[in-house]
Design a protein around this motif. Sequence first.
Motif, short mmCIF file in Angstrom:
data_model
loop_
_atom_site.label_atom_id
_atom_site.label_comp_id
_atom_site.label_asym_id
_atom_site.label_seq_id
_atom_site.Cartn_x
_atom_site.Cartn_y
_atom_site.Cartn_z
N ILE A 17 21.20 29.76 36.24
CA ILE A 17 21.35 29.30 37.63
C ILE A 17 19.99 29.20 38.31
O ILE A 17 19.71 28.23 39.02
N TYR A 18 19.12 30.18 38.08
CA TYR A 18 17.78 30.17 38.67
C TYR A 18 17.01 28.92 38.27
O TYR A 18 16.45 28.24 39.13
N TRP A 19 16.99 28.59 36.97
CA TRP A 19 16.23 27.43 36.53
C TRP A 19 16.84 26.12 37.01
O TRP A 19 16.11 25.17 37.33
N CYS A 20 18.16 26.06 37.07
CA CYS A 20 18.79 24.84 37.61
C CYS A 20 18.43 24.64 39.08
O CYS A 20 18.08 23.53 39.50
N LEU A 21 18.51 25.70 39.86
CA LEU A 21 18.15 25.61 41.28
C LEU A 21 16.66 25.32 41.45
O LEU A 21 16.27 24.56 42.35
N TRP A 22 15.83 25.91 40.60
CA TRP A 22 14.39 25.67 40.66
C TRP A 22 14.09 24.18 40.49
O TRP A 22 13.35 23.60 41.27
N TYR A 24 16.19 21.63 40.79
CA TYR A 24 16.84 20.85 41.84
C TYR A 24 16.01 20.85 43.13
O TYR A 24 15.73 19.79 43.70
N PHE A 25 15.63 22.05 43.60
CA PHE A 25 14.88 22.14 44.86
C PHE A 25 13.49 21.55 44.72
O PHE A 25 12.98 20.92 45.65
N LEU A 65 14.35 32.37 45.68
CA LEU A 65 15.30 32.32 44.56
C LEU A 65 15.44 33.67 43.88
O LEU A 65 16.54 34.05 43.48
N TRP A 68 17.77 35.73 46.23
CA TRP A 68 19.14 35.26 46.36
C TRP A 68 19.86 35.06 45.04
O TRP A 68 21.09 35.11 44.99
N VAL A 69 19.13 34.81 43.97
CA VAL A 69 19.79 34.57 42.68
C VAL A 69 19.88 35.84 41.85
O VAL A 69 20.87 36.04 41.14
#
Length: 87
Positions: A17-22, A24-25, A65, A68-69
């Motif tokens: 999840i961390y890498w996907c959000l990283w 994306y943002f 991140l 929150w992650v």
Amino acid sequence: MVLFRILAVLLVALTVIYWCLWMYFRAGEKVRLEERWQVEQPPLPQHTFVDLEIQRFQADLRRRLLVWVYVVPVLAVTAIVAYLNYA
């Protein structure tokens, strides 16, 4: 022992999840900065402007991140498991 297994699986899932959000943002910020460069036309070349601003953005993004992650979900799961097992 069960708590450690749950936390291990949770950490693997949170890393994904961390890498996907990283990504994306960071991609969204890059697009926003490229648009900002076109509007403002600063004296720097576009790639230099975007790279400098992305470096500033990444430091703040990494900190947000991580909290929150990783921190919030791990503390929440630990609190729930502790409450259910020892209450």
